[in-house]
Each structure stands twice: as C-alpha cells, then as structure tokens.
Scaffold this motif. Structure first.
Motif, PDB file in Angstrom:
ATOM      1  N   GLU A  26       0.827  -1.208   0.000  1.00 39.35           N
ATOM      2  CA  GLU A  26       0.000   0.000   0.000  1.00 39.35           C
ATOM      3  C   GLU A  26       0.864   1.262   0.000  1.00 39.35           C
ATOM      4  O   GLU A  26       0.565   2.233  -0.697  1.00 39.35           O
ATOM      5  CB  GLU A  26      -0.945  -0.008   1.200  1.00 39.35           C
ATOM      6  CG  GLU A  26      -2.044  -1.045   1.077  1.00 39.35           C
ATOM      7  CD  GLU A  26      -2.789  -1.306   2.377  1.00 39.35           C
ATOM      8  OE1 GLU A  26      -2.456  -0.675   3.412  1.00 39.35           O
ATOM      9  OE2 GLU A  26      -3.701  -2.151   2.353  1.00 39.35           O
ATOM     10  N   HIS A  27       1.958   1.235   0.764  1.00 38.11           N
ATOM     11  CA  HIS A  27       2.860   2.383   0.797  1.00 38.11           C
ATOM     12  C   HIS A  27       3.517   2.601  -0.566  1.00 38.11           C
ATOM     13  O   HIS A  27       3.595   3.736  -1.058  1.00 38.11           O
ATOM     14  CB  HIS A  27       3.924   2.181   1.878  1.00 38.11           C
ATOM     15  CG  HIS A  27       4.927   3.282   1.925  1.00 38.11           C
ATOM     16  ND1 HIS A  27       4.634   4.531   2.422  1.00 38.11           N
ATOM     17  CD2 HIS A  27       6.214   3.335   1.514  1.00 38.11           C
ATOM     18  CE1 HIS A  27       5.703   5.300   2.317  1.00 38.11           C
ATOM     19  NE2 HIS A  27       6.670   4.598   1.772  1.00 38.11           N
ATOM     20  N   GLU A  30       0.989   4.133  -2.980  1.00 36.14           N
ATOM     21  CA  GLU A  30       0.779   5.571  -2.753  1.00 36.14           C
ATOM     22  C   GLU A  30       1.952   6.374  -3.304  1.00 36.14           C
ATOM     23  O   GLU A  30       1.757   7.419  -3.933  1.00 36.14           O
ATOM     24  CB  GLU A  30       0.597   5.867  -1.262  1.00 36.14           C
ATOM     25  CG  GLU A  30      -0.738   5.436  -0.713  1.00 36.14           C
ATOM     26  CD  GLU A  30      -1.916   6.219  -1.271  1.00 36.14           C
ATOM     27  OE1 GLU A  30      -1.740   7.323  -1.806  1.00 36.14           O
ATOM     28  OE2 GLU A  30      -3.039   5.703  -1.170  1.00 36.14           O
ATOM     29  N   ARG A  33       1.620   6.361  -7.119  1.00 33.42           N
ATOM     30  CA  ARG A  33       0.602   7.296  -7.607  1.00 33.42           C
ATOM     31  C   ARG A  33       1.107   8.735  -7.510  1.00 33.42           C
ATOM     32  O   ARG A  33       0.911   9.524  -8.433  1.00 33.42           O
ATOM     33  CB  ARG A  33      -0.700   7.143  -6.836  1.00 33.42           C
ATOM     34  CG  ARG A  33      -1.751   8.150  -7.322  1.00 33.42           C
ATOM     35  CD  ARG A  33      -3.114   7.927  -6.778  1.00 33.42           C
ATOM     36  NE  ARG A  33      -3.140   7.954  -5.318  1.00 33.42           N
ATOM     37  CZ  ARG A  33      -4.250   7.849  -4.614  1.00 33.42           C
ATOM     38  NH1 ARG A  33      -5.411   7.690  -5.226  1.00 33.42           N
ATOM     39  NH2 ARG A  33      -4.212   7.876  -3.309  1.00 33.42           N
ATOM     40  N   ALA A  34       1.789   9.067  -6.428  1.00 36.83           N
ATOM     41  CA  ALA A  34       2.335  10.414  -6.287  1.00 36.83           C
ATOM     42  C   ALA A  34       3.377  10.694  -7.360  1.00 36.83           C
ATOM     43  O   ALA A  34       3.418  11.798  -7.931  1.00 36.83           O
ATOM     44  CB  ALA A  34       2.940  10.596  -4.896  1.00 36.83           C
ATOM     45  N   ILE A  59      -5.853   3.958  -6.934  1.00 35.67           N
ATOM     46  CA  ILE A  59      -5.186   2.742  -6.457  1.00 35.67           C
ATOM     47  C   ILE A  59      -6.262   1.758  -6.022  1.00 35.67           C
ATOM     48  O   ILE A  59      -7.201   2.127  -5.322  1.00 35.67           O
ATOM     49  CB  ILE A  59      -4.275   3.044  -5.257  1.00 35.67           C
ATOM     50  CG1 ILE A  59      -3.168   4.002  -5.663  1.00 35.67           C
ATOM     51  CG2 ILE A  59      -3.699   1.759  -4.671  1.00 35.67           C
ATOM     52  CD1 ILE A  59      -2.356   4.497  -4.491  1.00 35.67           C
ATOM     53  N   CYS A  70      -1.702  -4.694  -5.777  1.00 35.84           N
ATOM     54  CA  CYS A  70      -2.333  -3.403  -6.041  1.00 35.84           C
ATOM     55  C   CYS A  70      -2.260  -3.102  -7.526  1.00 35.84           C
ATOM     56  O   CYS A  70      -1.399  -3.605  -8.243  1.00 35.84           O
ATOM     57  CB  CYS A  70      -1.684  -2.286  -5.231  1.00 35.84           C
ATOM     58  SG  CYS A  70      -0.118  -1.743  -5.875  1.00 35.84           S
TER      59      CYS A  70
END
Length: 128
Positions: A26-27, A30, A33-34, A59, A70
């Motif tokens: 998950e990290h 993120e 995506r950033a 996500i 993911c």
C-alpha cells in the motif's frame, strides 16, 4: 534456540507477514501514484490544464492471505495516448500525430525501489 522455539517463532512470523507485506504494498502504491501525478504535471509529461487527468489516477489494493496486490491506473480515455503517443485516425476520422508524454514509465524505478525496500522491511519486522 531449540527446534520447537524456532518452529513457534516461524509460525508467529507466518501470521504477521501478510499484514506487514500489505502495508508495504500500500505504501509503494501511494508513492507510485504520487510519482505518476508528479510526472503528469507538465513537460516532459502531459501539460496540466484542469488537473482532472492527474487526479483520475486511482489505487486498488487487494489483501491476500500472505501478502497483497495493487493496481494503479486511470479510466481517463486519454491515458494511453498521453503515455504512448498516437499516430493515425481516431474513431471520428480525425488525424493525429501526437508524441508520447511518458509519466508512468519514469515512475517505475521509484516504485520498484520502494516495493523492494518495503518487502525487506516487512520480512525483517516479522522475524524480530
């Protein structure tokens, strides 16, 4: 450490590895995506007019028994054309010679590094 102690320690680690890996995945997602949104914020990526395309990146994370997966993506119709370019006629007969403005591919090294570090950290965490 006796064999029974080792077995107990490994069994406890097996129960904790799934959530630890899911957190790392998950990290990394993120961060990915950033990175994509950052690369989609002007040249050499696509220009920003309204920000709608940049904000369309989502996500989807799914936890698995001993890990997670993911998907990072967009449903915006211009996504593939912006990343890869487009030459030829579209479905309405308009002719394009649009160069690519990559924003996903330049983000992959950072995502890979974050995921690799996260997996190492997850394994280290559960084996303490």
């Amino acid at each position: 450490m006796t064999p029974d102690q080792l077995a107990n320690r490994l069994e406890a680690a097996a129960h904790r590895i799934g959530p630890a890996i899911a957190h790392s995945v998950e990290h990394a997602a993120e961060l990915g995506r950033a990175q994509i949104k950052g690369h989609a914020s002007g040249r050499p990526g696509p220009n920003v007019i309204t920000g709608a395309y940049r904000n369309s990146w989502q996500i989807e994370t799914r936890r698995l028994p001993y890990g997670a997966q993911c998907t990072i993506g967009t449903e915006a119709p211009q996504g593939r054309r912006l990343e890869f370019g487009f030459v030829g006629a579209d479905s309405l007969g308009r002719i394009y010679n649009q160069p690519p403005f990559p924003h996903v591919q330049p983000s992959l090294p950072a995502m890979t590094a974050a995921l690799r570090f996260g997996m190492l950290s997850a394994v280290e965490e559960v084996l303490r």
